[in-house]
Design a protein around this motif. Structure first.
Motif, mmCIF file in Angstrom:
data_model
loop_
_atom_site.group_PDB
_atom_site.id
_atom_site.type_symbol
_atom_site.label_atom_id
_atom_site.label_comp_id
_atom_site.label_asym_id
_atom_site.label_seq_id
_atom_site.Cartn_x
_atom_site.Cartn_y
_atom_site.Cartn_z
ATOM 1 N N TYR A 1 0.812 -1.209 0.000
ATOM 2 C CA TYR A 1 0.000 0.000 0.000
ATOM 3 C C TYR A 1 0.849 1.264 0.000
ATOM 4 O O TYR A 1 0.312 2.368 0.045
ATOM 5 C CB TYR A 1 -0.894 0.034 1.247
ATOM 6 N N GLN A 2 2.149 1.138 -0.040
ATOM 7 C CA GLN A 2 2.997 2.318 0.034
ATOM 8 C C GLN A 2 4.215 2.179 -0.860
ATOM 9 O O GLN A 2 4.682 1.080 -1.177
ATOM 10 C CB GLN A 2 3.470 2.570 1.468
ATOM 11 N N VAL B 1 1.004 6.648 -0.954
ATOM 12 C CA VAL B 1 0.166 5.578 -0.416
ATOM 13 C C VAL B 1 -1.030 5.352 -1.334
ATOM 14 O O VAL B 1 -1.434 6.237 -2.104
ATOM 15 C CB VAL B 1 -0.346 5.885 1.014
ATOM 16 N N ALA C 1 5.307 11.967 5.551
ATOM 17 C CA ALA C 1 5.550 10.942 4.533
ATOM 18 C C ALA C 1 6.776 10.098 4.834
ATOM 19 O O ALA C 1 7.279 9.394 3.960
ATOM 20 C CB ALA C 1 5.686 11.581 3.154
ATOM 21 N N LEU D 1 4.138 5.958 6.937
ATOM 22 C CA LEU D 1 3.328 5.325 5.897
ATOM 23 C C LEU D 1 3.178 3.825 6.144
ATOM 24 O O LEU D 1 2.133 3.245 5.824
ATOM 25 C CB LEU D 1 3.945 5.585 4.521
ATOM 26 N N ARG D 2 4.208 3.199 6.717
ATOM 27 C CA ARG D 2 4.098 1.769 7.039
ATOM 28 C C ARG D 2 3.007 1.528 8.076
ATOM 29 O O ARG D 2 2.324 0.505 8.023
ATOM 30 C CB ARG D 2 5.434 1.231 7.554
ATOM 31 N N ALA E 1 -0.200 1.625 6.168
ATOM 32 C CA ALA E 1 -0.275 0.491 5.239
ATOM 33 C C ALA E 1 -0.471 -0.826 5.974
ATOM 34 O O ALA E 1 -1.258 -1.679 5.543
ATOM 35 C CB ALA E 1 0.989 0.440 4.385
#
Length: 403
Positions: free
Chosen positions: A290-291, A296, A338, A343-344, A347
């Motif tokens: 997803y990233q 994303v 970001a 982001l993880r 995700a």
């Protein structure tokens, strides 16, 4: 390896987030992030069709769960949507054409007034679109992304000539649909399979009222849903094998109504009239990740699921809420919104939940496709047990509502 050509020339103004895709989920993302204090732009290739009360109800409707209503209400758009044209449903009846076994869900058993709302896709998108300007979202439409480059503190989108040379943001959000061009530019792959089916949609008038109930019958070829509309009619989503869908689409109105009546077991009496029909292909598609760097995925760009549970848009709107909360937490802690670990976090949470739901819907469809007598008997026994176990039914209802 950068997924686009390098940019040159003057440095573009830096936004917090650029959302690519202005459908329901993309527009909700841009609005939610702007309301949370992020400098946001929304890029969309085609302007949405204005919604007008005097026009026919949009053939594409969505069943909004409690989690989606809460998000839209928090964005100050739900009241407008509900008052324009929306229908609540307080009960759901799901039954098996082969055995007659059924599951019933009732909002009253949970101390609630409704299980969900049926709303036109076009109405939701148009209402969100109108709210963007007042929220300070920079709307670029028509605009198409032709590439992007990641730099130290930003991603620079390369746009078609009509939209301007470029646009810079700390984070890119791909909400541009199941075929997501931005996902492909980022090098993110998908997996899944085509169901070899189409969802035939129409609005129908029946002898008996819909009783503010969502009806779903599982047939050998796929499920048939009858969803209540605000004007008293029902919206149908009839999943059929490709060849059968094409045959049904070619029927005249009288023949179509007659076949639909049989398929629905005349649960609402005879089908008296139908609007024009349309169909869309059905598939299961999940992004492997997803990233990517400063990017994303959410909504259909991340996951496309079978409509049998009516959860596609609800999953997308849950992505929106998770992303907004994750970014706000990072910003408030003084972090780069970001950064890879930020982001993880988004995700990991959403991909896990979306994957579980997508494969659960897939398994449910396969179970109801069983036709061998021993398997049919096992299915019927399982349905009876679930219907009698109130705690399990409550858990299923709560999960569908996003609680």
């Amino acid at each position: 390896m950068n997924p686009a050509r390098p940019q040159s020339g003057r440095r573009a103004p830096l936004l917090d987030v650029a959302v690519v895709g202005g459908g329901m989920v993309g527009a909700a993302t841009a609005l939610a992030l702007a309301r949370a204090g992020f400098a946001t732009a929304l890029l969309e290739a085609r302007p949405p069709t204005p919604w007008r009360a005097e026009e026919e109800v949009d053939l594409r409707v969505v069943g909004l769960a409690a989690s989606s209503i809460a998000l839209l209400d928090g964005l100050d758009v739900w009241t407008s949507i509900r008052e324009r044209r929306a229908a609540s449903y307080a009960r759901m009846h799901v039954w098996d054409a082969r055995t007659g076994t059924a599951l019933d869900f009732d909002a009253a058993a949970e101390g609630r007034a409704w299980l969900g709302w049926i709303v036109e896709n076009g109405l939701v998108q148009w209402t969100l679109w109108q709210a963007l300007e007042a929220a300070g979202v920079q709307r670029l439409c028509p605009a198409q992304v032709t590439g992007y480059e990641v730099r130290e503190d930003r991603a620079v989108l390369e746009l078609d000539a009509g939209a301007g040379a470029s646009l810079s943001a700390r984070l890119l959000v791909a909400a541009d649909g199941a075929g997501s061009p931005l996902r492909r530019l980022a090098g993110l792959d998908t997996h899944g399979h085509d169901y070899g089916q189409r969802g035939v949609v129409a609005h129908v008038t029946t002898e008996r009222p819909h009783q503010h109930t969502a009806w779903q019958r599982f047939l050998p070829g796929g499920p048939l849903a009858l969803l209540p509309l605000a004007d008293g009619r029902s919206s149908i989503v009839w999943s059929l094998p490709e060849a059968e869908a094409q045959r049904v689409l070619a029927l005249d109105d009288a023949a179509f109504c007659a076949e639909l009546g049989v398929a629905s077991d005349f649960r609402l009496g005879r089908v008296i009239a139908s609007t024009r029909r349309a169909a869309f292909p059905l598939k299961l598609q999940l992004a492997d990740r997803y990233q990517a760097e400063r990017l994303v995925l959410l909504g259909d760009a991340a996951h496309a699921v079978h409509p049998l549970a009516g959860q596609g848009v609800n999953l997308g709107l849950r992505d929106v809420a998770e992303l907004r909360d994750t970014l706000a937490t990072a910003r408030d802690a003084g972090r780069d919104i970001a950064a890879p670990h930020v982001l993880r976090r988004y995700a990991r949470r959403r991909r896990s939940a979306d994957t579980l739901d997508a494969w659960s819907f897939d398994a449910l469809g396969r179970i109801y496709a069983w036709q061998a007598p021993p398997l049919v008997a096992a299915r019927a026994l399982g349905v009876r047990l679930v219907d009698r176990l109130a705690p399990l039914k409550r858990r299923l209802a709560a999960h569908a509502a996003g609680r």
